[in-house]
Design a protein around this motif. Structure first.
Motif, PDB file in Angstrom:
ATOM      1  N   PHE A 104       0.839  -1.205   0.000  1.00 38.96           N
ATOM      2  CA  PHE A 104       0.000   0.000   0.000  1.00 38.96           C
ATOM      3  C   PHE A 104       0.870   1.249   0.000  1.00 38.96           C
ATOM      4  O   PHE A 104       0.673   2.175  -0.794  1.00 38.96           O
ATOM      5  N   ALA A 105       1.867   1.295   0.886  1.00 40.16           N
ATOM      6  CA  ALA A 105       2.720   2.476   0.989  1.00 40.16           C
ATOM      7  C   ALA A 105       3.532   2.700  -0.280  1.00 40.16           C
ATOM      8  O   ALA A 105       3.757   3.855  -0.688  1.00 40.16           O
ATOM      9  N   LYS A 106       3.970   1.630  -0.928  1.00 42.04           N
ATOM     10  CA  LYS A 106       4.811   1.757  -2.124  1.00 42.04           C
ATOM     11  C   LYS A 106       4.098   2.431  -3.282  1.00 42.04           C
ATOM     12  O   LYS A 106       4.751   2.877  -4.239  1.00 42.04           O
ATOM     13  N   GLN A 107       2.792   2.530  -3.209  1.00 48.44           N
ATOM     14  CA  GLN A 107       2.070   3.228  -4.273  1.00 48.44           C
ATOM     15  C   GLN A 107       2.358   4.727  -4.246  1.00 48.44           C
ATOM     16  O   GLN A 107       2.097   5.433  -5.211  1.00 48.44           O
ATOM     17  N   TRP A 108       2.940   5.211  -3.141  1.00 48.63           N
ATOM     18  CA  TRP A 108       3.344   6.618  -3.045  1.00 48.63           C
ATOM     19  C   TRP A 108       4.853   6.800  -3.261  1.00 48.63           C
ATOM     20  O   TRP A 108       5.315   7.936  -3.316  1.00 48.63           O
ATOM     21  N   GLY A 109       5.598   5.725  -3.354  1.00 47.82           N
ATOM     22  CA  GLY A 109       7.023   5.856  -3.595  1.00 47.82           C
ATOM     23  C   GLY A 109       7.815   4.745  -2.935  1.00 47.82           C
ATOM     24  O   GLY A 109       7.266   3.931  -2.179  1.00 47.82           O
ATOM     25  N   PRO A 110       9.129   4.682  -3.195  1.00 49.47           N
ATOM     26  CA  PRO A 110       9.963   3.647  -2.581  1.00 49.47           C
ATOM     27  C   PRO A 110      10.023   3.803  -1.073  1.00 49.47           C
ATOM     28  O   PRO A 110       9.906   4.907  -0.535  1.00 49.47           O
ATOM     29  N   LEU A 111      10.208   2.671  -0.400  1.00 42.73           N
ATOM     30  CA  LEU A 111      10.280   2.675   1.055  1.00 42.73           C
ATOM     31  C   LEU A 111      11.725   2.813   1.516  1.00 42.73           C
ATOM     32  O   LEU A 111      12.655   2.398   0.831  1.00 42.73           O
ATOM     33  N   GLU A 112      11.899   3.402   2.690  1.00 47.37           N
ATOM     34  CA  GLU A 112      13.228   3.522   3.266  1.00 47.37           C
ATOM     35  C   GLU A 112      13.383   2.529   4.409  1.00 47.37           C
ATOM     36  O   GLU A 112      12.398   2.028   4.963  1.00 47.37           O
ATOM     37  N   THR A 113      14.614   2.238   4.763  1.00 55.88           N
ATOM     38  CA  THR A 113      14.912   1.395   5.921  1.00 55.88           C
ATOM     39  C   THR A 113      15.549   2.254   6.998  1.00 55.88           C
ATOM     40  O   THR A 113      16.055   3.355   6.727  1.00 55.88           O
ATOM     41  N   VAL A 157       3.179   4.799   7.185  1.00 60.05           N
ATOM     42  CA  VAL A 157       1.962   4.011   7.354  1.00 60.05           C
ATOM     43  C   VAL A 157       2.167   3.131   8.587  1.00 60.05           C
ATOM     44  O   VAL A 157       3.050   2.270   8.594  1.00 60.05           O
ATOM     45  N   LEU A 158       1.371   3.366   9.613  1.00 61.08           N
ATOM     46  CA  LEU A 158       1.493   2.662  10.891  1.00 61.08           C
ATOM     47  C   LEU A 158       0.245   1.823  11.127  1.00 61.08           C
ATOM     48  O   LEU A 158      -0.881   2.303  10.927  1.00 61.08           O
ATOM     49  N   GLN A 159       0.442   0.565  11.544  1.00 56.80           N
ATOM     50  CA  GLN A 159      -0.683  -0.300  11.882  1.00 56.80           C
ATOM     51  C   GLN A 159      -0.498  -0.844  13.295  1.00 56.80           C
ATOM     52  O   GLN A 159       0.606  -1.263  13.665  1.00 56.80           O
ATOM     53  N   ARG A 308       5.448  -0.203  11.295  1.00 58.40           N
ATOM     54  CA  ARG A 308       5.448   0.999  10.463  1.00 58.40           C
ATOM     55  C   ARG A 308       6.331   0.820   9.246  1.00 58.40           C
ATOM     56  O   ARG A 308       7.411   0.212   9.337  1.00 58.40           O
ATOM     57  N   VAL A 309       5.882   1.349   8.127  1.00 60.02           N
ATOM     58  CA  VAL A 309       6.723   1.485   6.945  1.00 60.02           C
ATOM     59  C   VAL A 309       6.782   2.967   6.606  1.00 60.02           C
ATOM     60  O   VAL A 309       5.808   3.702   6.823  1.00 60.02           O
ATOM     61  N   ALA A 310       7.926   3.412   6.096  1.00 58.39           N
ATOM     62  CA  ALA A 310       8.126   4.822   5.794  1.00 58.39           C
ATOM     63  C   ALA A 310       8.460   4.998   4.321  1.00 58.39           C
ATOM     64  O   ALA A 310       9.242   4.223   3.752  1.00 58.39           O
ATOM     65  N   ILE A 311       7.895   6.023   3.713  1.00 59.84           N
ATOM     66  CA  ILE A 311       8.077   6.318   2.298  1.00 59.84           C
ATOM     67  C   ILE A 311       9.184   7.353   2.157  1.00 59.84           C
ATOM     68  O   ILE A 311       9.173   8.398   2.824  1.00 59.84           O
ATOM     69  N   ALA A 312      10.170   7.051   1.317  1.00 60.81           N
ATOM     70  CA  ALA A 312      11.311   7.948   1.144  1.00 60.81           C
ATOM     71  C   ALA A 312      10.846   9.309   0.647  1.00 60.81           C
ATOM     72  O   ALA A 312       9.877   9.417  -0.140  1.00 60.81           O
TER      73      ALA A 312
END
Length: 317
Positions: A104-113, A157-159, A308-312
């Motif tokens: 879901f989050a990747k639809q707004w861009g690459p994810l960061e670590t 995006v936090l769940q 949580r996943v974060a969008i770069a």
């Protein structure tokens, strides 16, 4: 009989109010400027999703949308528009797997670590597992995620996967509203100013030197504008926070500390905030460029488990 002679009015001065000093920046009463969107923003109806406002300027619950698979273009457009207008979106009972949450989050861009956070099911998923034996971390402070990066996260995006029986809310503050309500003389001081951000103040409370020293070269101190411009809405945003902003460039320490203390307090204003009470499986998706957030640690000794996943993001300007 003695007759009293009237005292001339000039000899009876009108009473005056005694002086009372209010500390600088210590009081603000009256109506605030509460603009949810830019003045030139064209608002349009939503046809594919239902938007239920949760606050005056920030926060909306989104209904009638399926997050488990790719979003149709028209649905994505409306979700993105709601994201820009409301800054944080809530989805009740989404119950996504970590893989679906990341997709879901990747639809707004690459994810960061983030090597400073506990890992979930993959490097892109950060886990916050707080129970009776956990060290209290990353809570009870207003902050913006990873502003110590040259390009801080665009969004997150936090769940909540496990929720305490009471407490454990999260709050968000609209930093465009915070900027709008600054006195003109303060705006004049900070427009064009930059501040240094560093990961060490925000993490040394929890980690020892052996954890932080190897990461110093990966995350050197960076400068960001004190007032950044949102790259999509064009709004000016107050962009300093307690966890990572160390000082304003060009000011002596005392002046910088005093001004930063005043600026970070602006997130504390209730009119700029929304508060969300979680249920298991709920999701919050926030614009990290435009908000600060605060995780309330009031549920000890119960457990609270979040992922949580974060969008770069891009470089603030």
């Amino acid at each position: 009989m003695t007759i009293a002679t009237p005292t001339p009015a000039s000899e009876n001065p009108a009473p005056t109010l005694r002086e009372a000093r209010v500390p600088e920046g210590g009081m603000f009463e009256g109506r605030r400027v509460l603009r949810r969107v830019p003045e030139d923003w064209t608002e349009r109806p939503y046809e594919h999703i239902t938007v239920v406002p949760q606050g005056r300027v920030i926060g909306a619950e989104i209904r009638d949308v399926d997050l488990t698979g790719p979003l149709a273009p028209a649905v994505f457009e409306e979700l993105n528009r709601a994201f820009l207008e409301w800054k944080v979106l809530f989805f009740r009972g989404a119950d996504l797997t970590p893989e679906q949450q990341a997709a879901f989050a990747k639809q707004w861009g690459p994810l960061e670590t983030n090597p400073l956070l506990a890992r979930g099911s993959s490097d892109e998923v950060a886990r916050f597992d707080k129970g009776s034996s956990a060290v209290p971390t990353f809570e009870n402070v207003w902050h913006v995620d990873v502003t110590f990066r040259e390009r801080p996260a665009m969004g997150a995006v936090l769940q909540l996967r496990e929720v305490p029986p009471v407490g454990g809310d999260t709050m968000w503050a609209d930093m465009a509203a915070a900027y709008d309500n600054l006195p003109d003389e303060v705006k004049a001081r900070i427009d064009g100013a930059t501040a240094v951000h560093d990961f060490i103040p925000g993490f040394r409370r929890f980690y020892g030197d052996e954890k932080l020293i190897p990461l110093q070269d990966e995350f050197p101190p960076v400068e960001h504008p004190v007032v950044r411009t949102h790259p999509e809405t064009g709004r000016k945003l107050l962009f300093v926070n307690t966890s990572f902003t160390t000082h304003i460039v060009g000011m002596d320490r005392e002046e910088s500390d005093r001004l930063l203390a005043y600026l970070v307090r602006q997130a504390h204003t209730p009119e700029f905030q929304v508060r969300f009470s979680w249920r298991q499986g709920d999701i919050a998706f926030w614009d990290n460029r435009a908000t600060q957030h605060y995780a309330v640690d009031d549920y000890f000794p119960h457990r609270r488990l979040a992922e949580r996943v974060a969008i770069a993001g891009d470089r603030p300007f």
